[in-house]
Design a protein around this motif. Structure first.
Motif, mmCIF file in Angstrom:
data_model
loop_
_atom_site.group_PDB
_atom_site.id
_atom_site.type_symbol
_atom_site.label_atom_id
_atom_site.label_comp_id
_atom_site.label_asym_id
_atom_site.label_seq_id
_atom_site.Cartn_x
_atom_site.Cartn_y
_atom_site.Cartn_z
ATOM 1 N N VAL A 1 0.857 -1.176 0.000
ATOM 2 C CA VAL A 1 0.000 0.000 0.000
ATOM 3 C C VAL A 1 0.898 1.232 0.000
ATOM 4 O O VAL A 1 1.787 1.323 0.827
ATOM 5 N N GLU A 2 0.704 2.139 -0.971
ATOM 6 C CA GLU A 2 1.597 3.301 -1.036
ATOM 7 C C GLU A 2 0.914 4.497 -1.688
ATOM 8 O O GLU A 2 -0.213 4.372 -2.178
ATOM 9 N N SER A 3 1.607 5.630 -1.698
ATOM 10 C CA SER A 3 0.971 6.877 -2.121
ATOM 11 C C SER A 3 1.504 7.434 -3.428
ATOM 12 O O SER A 3 0.849 8.256 -4.048
ATOM 13 N N GLU A 4 2.713 7.056 -3.830
ATOM 14 C CA GLU A 4 3.371 7.806 -4.900
ATOM 15 C C GLU A 4 3.395 7.091 -6.248
ATOM 16 O O GLU A 4 3.681 7.704 -7.262
ATOM 17 N N GLY A 5 3.169 5.785 -6.252
ATOM 18 C CA GLY A 5 3.232 5.050 -7.509
ATOM 19 C C GLY A 5 4.611 4.483 -7.782
ATOM 20 O O GLY A 5 4.783 3.670 -8.687
ATOM 21 N N ASN A 6 5.581 4.870 -6.992
ATOM 22 C CA ASN A 6 6.923 4.325 -7.166
ATOM 23 C C ASN A 6 6.933 2.830 -6.870
ATOM 24 O O ASN A 6 7.600 2.045 -7.532
ATOM 25 N N GLY A 7 6.120 2.456 -5.890
ATOM 26 C CA GLY A 7 6.019 1.045 -5.538
ATOM 27 C C GLY A 7 5.461 0.254 -6.706
ATOM 28 O O GLY A 7 5.995 -0.797 -7.076
ATOM 29 N N ARG A 8 4.403 0.765 -7.313
ATOM 30 C CA ARG A 8 3.786 0.094 -8.461
ATOM 31 C C ARG A 8 4.830 -0.123 -9.565
ATOM 32 O O ARG A 8 4.867 -1.169 -10.195
ATOM 33 N N MET A 9 5.683 0.868 -9.794
ATOM 34 C CA MET A 9 6.756 0.738 -10.804
ATOM 35 C C MET A 9 7.677 -0.427 -10.447
ATOM 36 O O MET A 9 7.984 -1.269 -11.292
ATOM 37 N N CYS A 10 8.127 -0.463 -9.192
ATOM 38 C CA CYS A 10 9.077 -1.502 -8.780
ATOM 39 C C CYS A 10 8.439 -2.882 -8.837
ATOM 40 O O CYS A 10 9.115 -3.883 -9.068
ATOM 41 N N LEU A 11 7.134 -2.934 -8.562
ATOM 42 C CA LEU A 11 6.465 -4.231 -8.459
ATOM 43 C C LEU A 11 6.076 -4.789 -9.823
ATOM 44 O O LEU A 11 5.693 -5.948 -9.923
ATOM 45 N N THR A 12 6.136 -3.961 -10.866
ATOM 46 C CA THR A 12 5.695 -4.435 -12.182
ATOM 47 C C THR A 12 6.801 -4.476 -13.234
ATOM 48 O O THR A 12 6.813 -5.355 -14.081
ATOM 49 N N LEU A 13 7.746 -3.511 -13.193
ATOM 50 C CA LEU A 13 8.730 -3.420 -14.275
ATOM 51 C C LEU A 13 9.867 -4.443 -14.222
ATOM 52 O O LEU A 13 10.182 -5.054 -15.233
#
Lengths: 244, 481
Positions: free
Chosen positions: B225-237
């Motif tokens: 769970v996060e606020s900036e979208g940086n996590g989403r980048m790390c978790l998908t790319l």
């Protein structure tokens, strides 16, 4: 109703006027009160600092001193919370003591609880012509949940001007031995509390616990602010005849 | 075992706090930030009619899960494995660091991008990877600020809470090679500089390391769970994803997330919903990382679990609500706690994870005001655990040949208070002593051990007549009782 006073070692030794005010107030309301001389201390300093075996004899003494009363009233939110919340815990391993504590602890009331819930009064016939602000001490606020009771009592006092204390629900930084173990943090919290008291422009700061008032009053006194600290019981006991 | 937890307890809390208190900029930054989050949290929590029921549900769920933790962990391992992931068990920090370093080395890569994670900070993963020649890039904005400044996080959720934007601009200008020369301290400009700096790392990285907010035993689903979208980048790319997770983060079923995902964002940032919730279950062909490793970290948690009072600390969902309402934290910040877990939750979690005798000053770093317990979304009774741990600390010192001054004072107090007659005599002595040192009804500065108190506060002179003595004088007929 057999009512016993639990005056607490702290009030007994340093603030006897608070205990006398409780006696005056309850007698004025038509109740005869008793002060069991066997009482000493609820053991809160020992318990909160981690000295449980040292607190246990005091739990036993408390249960014995107050056995047989219909109600116990005390001018201290933190000591009432200690008895109601923590005496059962300290007595858990001793069946005899556990029974004695289970008899006594639920009958212990902080003063504003006793007046409002047990006696059913909010106007106690007091007169106090001063500008007053109220500090809700942490244990009254969050362990006993006394809520609006002290304010309802204060609002019914004749002549009083009750003013709001900014950030009232924030701890004053006393915390028993916390003030000794963490003196710098305690002093920083006290400084902010004093600033809020001065911002309220009150002449008198009141609360249901003399320990917090000792701490805040000690700071206000050192800075020569002229703001007095007075226990809630003393305001409620004050009448027109008295010059204060 | 203290090696498991990085940067522990030097100096003790009161000394560290004294230093922090002298930093007026820090106190202003903290007061402003915690005050803002506090007000916001109260507003959005009040919007839910069933807030208290949600808290009760969360507390019950956590306690039940902890009681049956081995079962749920085994179920999680089976689900993750069935979904194509690999599960690793790490007993302590050293083992977890070794596992992650070897997994990264096996990919042939020399750098990783990181999602903000408390577990990897707890074990000092970045430092351990650096020792193996692997560079870890923090991608959360606040973590990046802290990493660039060679600093330590000061808050669980807002690691750079102790910094204001002028300080952040200076950090970026001196430490971020690609920062624009004319960078201002406008939040938008600072965020844009960080975005450009990080974008290049996201696109290049082949390996990501994350923590986990929750993992579902039933399905093997892991959540961040996060606020900036940086996590989403790390978790998908990246091709490889390595998640390090404390074993207490498991929840039994997917439906349990309903409770926690309502409580967490509101308690943490005062938001109704966090901007990014990423959930993944094993691996899927041509979608996200092709390799997924889950490292289950113990590091003192099993030991904590054996303490029936203290174990409730493991229910923590790392929302930081207790930090933001704590008057002690607000004045000293996170560094004074000497651990990655600061504030009230740190004061009960750190000494337990590290074991009795370590971080001994932390359970005493509280006035027991109870604001943390009221704020906690999973109803961890922090004051109860604090007092419980104080008793353990005191008991651990009882066996010593030379007793502490404090223990002698406490024993003496009990001796006096055990008898009304002794109390009466002590009151008389106190009143006499007080009148000797007092002036105008107050006692001013005192020498010796009392100076810390009397430095800033006057003490009243004990009155000549105690309440007890007054009562006996005025109610003689009742004195025989």
């Amino acid at each position: 109703m057999r009512v016993a006073l639990f005056i607490t070692c702290f009030n007994d030794t340093l603030f006897p006027e608070t205990g006398k005010a409780v006696v005056r107030l309850l007698e004025r309301l038509g109740h005869q009160v008793d002060f069991p001389l066997g009482q000493t201390c609820c053991g809160q300093p020992q318990f909160n600092t981690g000295y449980r075996p040292e607190a246990r004899p005091l739990v036993r003494r408390f249960a014995e001193a107050f056995a047989g009363y219909d109600a116990v009233v005390t001018p201290s939110g933190s000591c009432a919370a200690m008895v109601r919340e923590h005496h059962p815990l300290l007595a858990a391993d001793d069946p005899g003591l556990r029974r004695a504590v289970a008899q006594v602890a639920p009958k212990v009331h902080e003063l504003s609880e006793f007046l409002v819930d047990v006696l059913g009064v909010t106007d106690v016939g007091a007169y106090y012509p001063h500008r007053v602000t109220y500090h809700p001490t942490c244990h009254s606020l969050r362990m006993l949940r006394v809520g609006e009771r002290p304010l309802r009592l204060l609002r019914a006092v004749k002549g009083i001007e009750l003013v709001e204390l900014p950030a009232a629900e924030e701890c004053c930084g006393f915390g028993g031995t916390f003030a000794v173990k963490n003196p710098d943090v305690s002093a920083a919290m006290l400084a902010d509390k004093m600033r809020h008291v001065l911002d309220s422009r009150a002449e008198v700061l009141t609360a249901g616990d003399n320990s917090c008032l000792l701490h805040i009053g000690g700071g206000l006194g050192r800075l020569r602010t002229g703001v007095r600290t007075v226990h809630l019981a003393e305001i409620l006991a004050a009448t027109e005849g008295e010059a204060r | 075992m203290s090696e498991g937890l990085v940067w522990l307890g030097t100096p003790a809390f009161p000394q560290a706090a004294k230093k922090a208190l002298a930093d007026t900029q820090l106190r202003r930054n903290l007061g402003k930030a915690t005050g803002t989050i506090r007000d916001k949290r109260l507003r959005v929590c009040a919007e839910l009619d069933d807030w208290e029921q949600l808290r009760d549900s969360a507390a019950a769920l956590k306690l039940r899960t902890l009681r049956h933790l081995p079962r749920y962990l085994e179920q999680l391992e089976a689900s993750v494995t069935a979904a194509g992931g690999t599960v690793h068990w790490a007993a302590d920090a050293a083992e977890a660091n070794r596992i992650v370093a070897e997994l990264v080395k096996a990919t042939g890569e020399r750098e990783v991008v990181k999602v903000k994670s408390m577990a990897t900070q707890e074990i000092g993963l970045n430092e351990a990877l650096a020792a193996e020649g692997i560079t870890a890039h923090e991608t959360d904005l606040a973590e990046l600020i802290v990493q660039l400044a060679d600093d330590r996080p000061s808050h669980i959720l807002v690691p750079a809470i102790h910094r204001n934007r002028a300080e952040i601009r200076e950090i970026f200008r001196s430490r971020m090679p690609d920062a624009p020369a004319d960078l201002t301290d406008e939040p938008r400009a600072l965020a844009e500089a960080a975005r450009l700096h990080l974008r290049e790392k996201f696109l290049r990285a082949k390996v990501a390391v994350s923590g986990a907010n929750f993992a579902v035993a039933e399905t093997g689903t892991v959540l961040v769970v996060e606020s900036e979208g940086n996590g989403r980048m790390c978790l998908t790319l990246p091709d490889t994803l390595i998640t390090v997770m404390g074993i207490e983060k498991v929840v039994p079923t997917f439906a349990d997330l309903e409770v926690f995902l309502q409580l967490l964002p509101r308690s943490a940032t005062g938001e109704r919903m966090n901007p990014y919730t990423s959930a993944w279950t094993g691996v899927h062909a041509a979608d996200g990382p092709s390799t997924f490793h889950l490292v289950l970290l113990d590091n003192g948690r099993t030991a904590t679990l054996t303490d029936q009072v203290g174990r409730q600390a493991l229910g923590c969902i790392r929302c930081s609500a207790c930090l933001n309402v704590c008057p002690v934290y607000e004045r000293v910040g996170g560094h004074a706690y000497g651990s990655v877990y600061p504030g009230p939750i740190g004061a009960i979690l750190t000494p337990q994870l590290a074991g009795v005798g370590h971080a001994a000053s932390l359970p005493f770093a509280s006035t027991l005001c109870g604001a943390c317990y009221d704020a906690c979304p999973v109803k961890i009774n922090i004051p109860e655990v604090l007092v419980h741990l104080r008793a353990k600390e005191v008991d651990a010192k009882r066996g010593r040949r030379t007793p502490t001054v404090e223990s002698l004072l406490m024993r003496a107090a009990t001796e006096v208070l055990a008898s009304p007659e002794r109390l009466r005599l002590a009151q008389k002595a106190g009143a006499l002593g007080g009148r000797l040192v007092g002036r105008g009804g107050r006692i001013g500065p005192l020498p010796g051990p009392f100076h810390a108190w009397s430095d800033t506060r006057d003490l009243p002179v004990p009155p000549a007549e105690s309440f007890r003595a007054w009562w006996q004088r005025t109610h003689p007929e009742e004195n025989d009782r």
